[in-house]
Design an enzyme around this catalytic site. Structure first.
Site, PDB file in Angstrom:
ATOM      1  N   SER A  97       1.302  -1.258  -0.064  1.00 13.11           N
ATOM      2  CA  SER A  97      -0.227   0.302   0.197  1.00 13.11           C
ATOM      3  C   SER A  97       0.728   1.599   0.198  1.00 13.11           C
ATOM      4  O   SER A  97       1.644   1.920  -0.993  1.00 13.11           O
ATOM      5  CB  SER A  97      -0.603  -0.224   1.470  1.00 13.11           C
ATOM      6  OG  SER A  97      -1.683   0.928   1.200  1.00 13.11           O
ATOM      7  N   ASP A 240      -2.205   6.336  -3.580  1.00 13.80           N
ATOM      8  CA  ASP A 240      -1.002   5.290  -2.737  1.00 13.80           C
ATOM      9  C   ASP A 240      -0.664   3.945  -3.368  1.00 13.80           C
ATOM     10  O   ASP A 240      -1.212   4.558  -4.885  1.00 13.80           O
ATOM     11  CB  ASP A 240      -1.788   5.536  -1.484  1.00 13.80           C
ATOM     12  CG  ASP A 240      -2.596   4.007  -1.415  1.00 13.80           C
ATOM     13  OD1 ASP A 240      -3.267   4.213  -2.141  1.00 13.80           O
ATOM     14  OD2 ASP A 240      -2.516   3.364  -0.561  1.00 13.80           O
ATOM     15  N   ASP A 244      -5.858   2.596  -3.738  1.00 10.53           N
ATOM     16  CA  ASP A 244      -7.081   2.554  -2.781  1.00 10.53           C
ATOM     17  C   ASP A 244      -7.491   3.750  -2.053  1.00 10.53           C
ATOM     18  O   ASP A 244      -8.602   4.087  -1.203  1.00 10.53           O
ATOM     19  CB  ASP A 244      -7.076   0.995  -1.823  1.00 10.53           C
ATOM     20  CG  ASP A 244      -6.424   1.598  -0.480  1.00 10.53           C
ATOM     21  OD1 ASP A 244      -5.149   2.087  -0.900  1.00 10.53           O
ATOM     22  OD2 ASP A 244      -6.475   0.330  -0.102  1.00 10.53           O
TER      23      ASP A 244
HETATM   24 MG    MG Z   1      -3.603   1.479  -0.019  1.00 11.97          MG
END
Ligand code: MG
Length: 454
Positions: A97, A240, A244
């Protein structure tokens, strides 16, 4: 002590230190055993180690008899959507992430596309530690299917949830900054299909993240702000590393935290769905309450963590949720945070209201926020948190997750990060000076407690 592998958002670690290919193969065996020979989707972000770990994961999964549908590089929300769309038993995403480039991680989703609940994480952890693996004979091994060209299915689904005609009419000029992450292969295409003139920066997929860190913190997005101004764009949006989350920049080149973009969408949704339930973690601004009071909505607070938010949304039948970090959850699409749909919704709101993004922001009640963090080793975190709970008992507070103190019409949230060795200190007040002084107070409190706890 309970041995844990999963943190706030799956498993995370530094490549070839905490997270090695041997570990990932073994996790593949543990996850595959949990899914008991099911059909799983797999995909990854664009990190330098992601292909390696994806192959290691496939190796473990196939050994347990699970068949794998490999979509290659894809945003986390696309992998989640496609899991449900193809009616598979679950999915695995190789991603860290927003973490720096030396990290990678593993996220596991259920058949509904949402990350598995805590009790299922425990089952996988037990498989891992007990080494109770379902290793099948040669003739029962799983199959590997390459699933190419599936991202359009995800993008088409997003388009079905917004008024494409209304957005197209406006011919918006939008700057997209995926930060060299996987958003680079979806968001620019989505916005072009919505009739926007798209200008991209940092938009070649590069796991070294050469242009900026993958976390869309405002200090990392100066290039986005200056580009929006330079090309006279209507909006800028940054993601990012796994796309998301969305952080927005208005047409004046001002960047806004997710609290503000979330509140704009919340207001729009409450106008069309009066009385709706909005789920939000304790890290959110008081704005979420102000908007709910003004436009008639019910707030359900949760601990911080997108899995907790998603699962709570299902439980209480919530249509919408948001996090201060730019996570927007829109249940009619899927109750998971999704950087693509948040950009599309924001454009729809601009088109339908005829307002600029800065006008929409200026209509919100004003709060000033200061976000700070302080290093604290993972071992020390529980001790510091215990002391923090003792020291702050005299204040009006929420202890759902960390400690949120309410002082002089403002608040300070102090909580240990679930993914990094840090304490986060979020302060908020009606004036900038007050927000700063609350932040200094909170930082001093944690700094002193870390010293005392060593
Ligand atoms: Mg993320």
């Amino acid at each position: 002590m309970e041995r844990r592998l999963f943190g706030t958002n799956g498993i995370r670690g530094v490549v070839n230190q905490d997270l090695t290919s041997e570990f990932v193969v073994k996790m593949g065996l543990a996850i595959g055993t949990f899914f008991n020979g099911g059909q799983l989707l797999i995909g990854c972000d664009g990190r330098t180690s992601s292909q390696l770990f994806k192959e290691a994961m496939i190796s473990g999964l196939v050994s347990t008899g699970c068949s794998v549908h490999d979509v290659g590089c894809a945003p986390t929300p696309a992998i989640q959507f496609l899991t449900k769309h193809f009616e598979l038993d679950g999915s695995v995403t190789i991603t860290a992430s927003h973490n720096p480039p030396e990290y990678n991680g593993i996220k596991v989703n259920s058949s509904d596309g949402i990350e598995i609940p805590r009790e299922d994480e425990v089952k996988i952890e037990q498989n891992y530690f007990n080494e109770t693996f379902r290793q099948v004979p040669w003739n029962l091994l799983g199959k590997v299917y390459e699933r190419k060209h599936v991202l359009n299915i995800y993008l088409d689904a997003i388009k079905r949830h917004v008024d494409v005609g209304a957005i197209k009419k406006e011919h918006y000029r939008v700057v997209v900054d995926p930060g060299n992450g996987v958003g680079t292969i979806t968001t620019p295409y989505l916005l072009r299909e919505l009739g926007c003139e798209v200008i991209t920066i940092n938009s070649n997929l590069d796991g070294r993240f050469p242009s900026r860190l993958p976390e869309p913190a405002l200090e990392n997005l100066k290039d986005l702000a200056s580009t929006v101004k330079a090309v006279k764009a209507d909006m800028g949006v940054a993601h990012d590393g796994d796309a998301d989350r969305s952080i927005f920049c208005d047409e004046t080149g001002t960047l806004h935290w997710g609290d503000k973009s979330g509140a704009i969408i919340q207001k729009y949704i409450l106008k069309t769905h009066p009385g709706a339930t909005i789920v939000t973690p304790v890290s959110s601004s008081k704005l979420v309450e102000d908007i709910a009071e003004r436009y008639g909505g019910k707030i359900v607070w949760t601990k911080v963590g997108s899995i907790i938010v998603s699962r709570k949304m299902l439980e209480v039948g919530s249509i919408f949720s948001y996090e201060e970090n730019g996570g927007i959850f829109y249940a009619p699409h899927l109750p998971v945070r999704d950087g693509g749909i948040s950009a599309a919704l924001m454009l729809e709101i601009m088109a339908k209201t005829g307002k600029t993004l800065s006008q929409l922001v200026n209509e919100l009640p004003k709060y000033y926020a200061v976000k700070a963090k302080i290093k604290c080793s993972n071992d020390l975190k529980p001790k510091v948190l215990d002391r923090l709970l003792e020291e702050t008992s005299k204040y009006e507070r929420l202890t759902l997750d960390g400690v949120k103190l309410f002082i002089d019409n403002g608040s300070i949230l102090i909580r240990p990060s679930g993914t990094e060795p840090i304490f986060r200190v979020f302060s908020e007040a009606k004036t900038e000076a007050k927000a700063k002084s609350l932040s200094e107070f909170g930082m001093k409190l944690v700094r002193d407690l870390i010293k005392k706890s060593q």
